[in-house]
Design an enzyme around this catalytic site. Structure first.
Site, short mmCIF file in Angstrom:
data_model
loop_
_atom_site.label_atom_id
_atom_site.label_comp_id
_atom_site.label_asym_id
_atom_site.label_seq_id
_atom_site.Cartn_x
_atom_site.Cartn_y
_atom_site.Cartn_z
N THR A 1 -62.01 18.24 44.21
CA THR A 1 -61.04 17.73 45.18
C THR A 1 -61.71 16.72 46.10
O THR A 1 -61.20 15.61 46.32
CB THR A 1 -60.43 18.90 45.99
OG1 THR A 1 -59.74 19.76 45.08
CG2 THR A 1 -59.48 18.41 47.06
N ASN B 1 -55.27 20.00 32.97
CA ASN B 1 -55.49 21.42 33.28
C ASN B 1 -54.31 22.29 32.85
O ASN B 1 -54.49 23.44 32.49
CB ASN B 1 -55.77 21.60 34.78
CG ASN B 1 -54.83 20.82 35.67
OD1 ASN B 1 -54.68 19.61 35.53
ND2 ASN B 1 -54.18 21.50 36.58
N CYS C 1 -53.36 25.76 40.21
CA CYS C 1 -53.57 25.06 41.47
C CYS C 1 -52.32 25.07 42.32
O CYS C 1 -52.39 24.94 43.52
CB CYS C 1 -53.99 23.62 41.21
SG CYS C 1 -55.48 23.53 40.24
N HIS D 1 -67.09 25.05 38.78
CA HIS D 1 -66.44 26.33 38.48
C HIS D 1 -65.52 26.30 37.27
O HIS D 1 -64.93 27.32 36.92
CB HIS D 1 -65.72 26.89 39.72
CG HIS D 1 -64.43 26.23 40.08
ND1 HIS D 1 -63.20 26.79 39.76
CD2 HIS D 1 -64.14 25.10 40.76
CE1 HIS D 1 -62.23 26.02 40.25
NE2 HIS D 1 -62.78 24.98 40.85
N GLN E 1 -61.73 19.27 33.39
CA GLN E 1 -61.45 20.20 32.29
C GLN E 1 -62.15 19.78 31.00
O GLN E 1 -62.32 20.60 30.10
CB GLN E 1 -59.93 20.29 32.06
CG GLN E 1 -59.14 20.80 33.25
CD GLN E 1 -59.30 22.31 33.49
OE1 GLN E 1 -59.78 23.05 32.63
NE2 GLN E 1 -58.91 22.76 34.67
N1 PLP Z 1 -58.93 18.31 38.74
C1 PLP Z 1 -58.52 19.17 37.78
C2 PLP Z 1 -58.07 18.64 36.46
C3 PLP Z 1 -58.55 20.54 38.02
O1 PLP Z 1 -58.14 21.38 37.07
C4 PLP Z 1 -59.01 21.01 39.27
C5 PLP Z 1 -59.05 22.46 39.54
O2 PLP Z 1 -58.18 23.09 39.96
C6 PLP Z 1 -59.41 20.08 40.24
C7 PLP Z 1 -59.36 18.74 39.92
C8 PLP Z 1 -59.92 20.51 41.60
O3 PLP Z 1 -61.20 21.04 41.49
P1 PLP Z 1 -61.94 21.82 42.68
O4 PLP Z 1 -61.40 23.21 42.62
O5 PLP Z 1 -63.39 21.77 42.35
O6 PLP Z 1 -61.63 21.12 43.94
#
Ligand code: PLP
Length: 368
Positions: free
Chosen positions: A70, A143, A315, A190, A171
């Site tokens: 993010t 995702n 998310c 993660h 992903q």
């Molecule tokens: N981009 C994608 C495609 C994701 O699946 C995610 C995770 O939820 C993110 C960005 C955000 O990642 P983070 O949890 O490291 O902020």
């Protein structure tokens, strides 16, 4: 618990956990300190940076560690500057929110087909029409659906036209080889067996990077704040492990995924796999349930049976809006609420898969 939600987050790999414990015990110093404790911490930081650079086909100095994808997406959008921004219709909410927060970015949405992918010729035509874009944003693997976008081809097309490209490879990394080098590449620990709270912005072409967080000069002044060494060590170790196992794991997981998919489609008349014939991740099933069955009810029943899967995207589960991604691919609101996402990973085995296949028809029957 049978955990089949690896696109939401992955359980920690043993190697990552061991590296984190080792960093907590032996590299607790501040990497900016000039003494031995500092040097020990610095060595761990440098090693993780090298590993990550290798994964991304970049040099260590092209890696900025952030608090996750993010933040890295926000930083890339910030760095590319104001103007026209072309964005694929299936991006992560972090991209939309970061753009919304900046009224000087004029967003134009790039449509996707039923296969979840933008059309490269269309993107090129849009890029060449009017003012040169400040940035083009296309995610590598989705995702929610696992569907892939033609990011290698897009990278070449944008490079030829000197238009900066941001690729969210969250992903994709760890599941497929990163064989493209966009101007901005985003990954997070993660989703590949590392800890939460650490990610990276990688700039293989030396695209400009501006800080979002100002501080004590860490990350070459591009991301202030004392580095979260245990998390970064875990990230590095997870990436190193993935680089060794990836091809074998992708093969293993895909065989399980295909087995599950075939059983489910045979047992569930009226169900279908979204984007089945299109290029997609080896681990994801985006399953459209038969008419009259709500995904949320089924996911709840599976949870009570000890199986973790999700509806749409983790998310933003909890919201009752139809998924933006599925809508962009042409699904109606009713269909969006019938989609269950099953995502496999390093902890998944055949017993778990067969258990889901055995339990799901009953969960669907009860949810009707
Ligand atoms: N981009 C994608 C495609 C994701 O699946 C995610 C995770 O939820 C993110 C960005 C955000 O990642 P983070 O949890 O490291 O902020």
């Amino acid at each position: 618990m049978i955990y089949l939600d690896h696109n939401a987050t992955t359980p920690l790999l043993d190697e990552a956990k061991a590296a984190m414990v080792a960093a907590l015990e032996g590299a607790w110093g501040n990497p900016s300190s000039a003494h031995k404790a500092g040097r020990q911490a610095r060595a761990v930081l440098d090693e993780a940076r090298r590993t990550l650079a290798e994964l991304a086909g970049a040099r260590p100095e092209q890696v900025v560690f952030t608090s996750g994808a993010t933040e890295a997406l926000n930083q890339a959008i910030h760095s590319a500057g104001p103007g026209r921004v072309l964005v694929s219709a299936v991006e992560h909410p972090a991209v939309w929110a970061a753009l919304e927060a900046r009224p000087d970015r004029r967003v134009e949405v790039l449509p996707v087909g039923a296969d979840g992918a933008v059309d490269v010729a269309h993107v090129v035509a849009e890029v060449e029409r009017g003012e040169a874009p400040a940035l083009v944003i296309v995610m590598a693997a989705n995702n929610e659906t696992g569907l892939l976008q033609p990011v290698a081809e897009l990278t070449r097309a944008m490079r030829e036209r000197e238009v900066p490209l941001l690729v969210d490879a969250v992903q994709w990394a760890g599941r497929l080889p990163i064989d493209f080098a966009p101007d901005y590449l985003v990954v997070t620990a993660h989703k590949l067996g590392g800890p939460k709270g650490v990610g990276a912005l990688v700039t293989p072409t030396d695209a400009p990077v501006l800080p979002l967080i100002f501080g004590g000069g860490q990350e070459r002044g591009l991301r202030g704040g004392t580095e979260p060494l245990p998390a970064i060590a875990g990230f590095g170790a997870a990436v190193a492990q993935v680089r060794v196992d990836r091809a074998h794991e992708a093969h293993r997981v895909q065989a399980l995924r295909d087995r599950l998919e075939e059983t489910l489609l045979a047992e569930l008349p009226g169900a279908r796999v979204i984007g089945r014939g299109a290029p997609r991740l080896p681990n994801t099933i985006s399953l459209l349930l038969p008419e009259g069955v709500e995904a949320e009810a089924v996911v709840g029943r599976l949870d009570r049976a000890g199986i973790a899967v999700s509806t749409g995207s983790a998310c933003h589960s909890g919201t009752l809006k139809p998924s933006r991604v599925l809508t962009a691919m042409g699904l109606g609101p009713d269909e969006c609420f019938r989609v269950v996402r099953v995502s496999l990973g390093h902890t998944t085995d055949v017993v778990e898969i067969d258990r889901l296949a055995a339990v799901l028809p009953d969960a669907i029957a009860r949810a009707r």
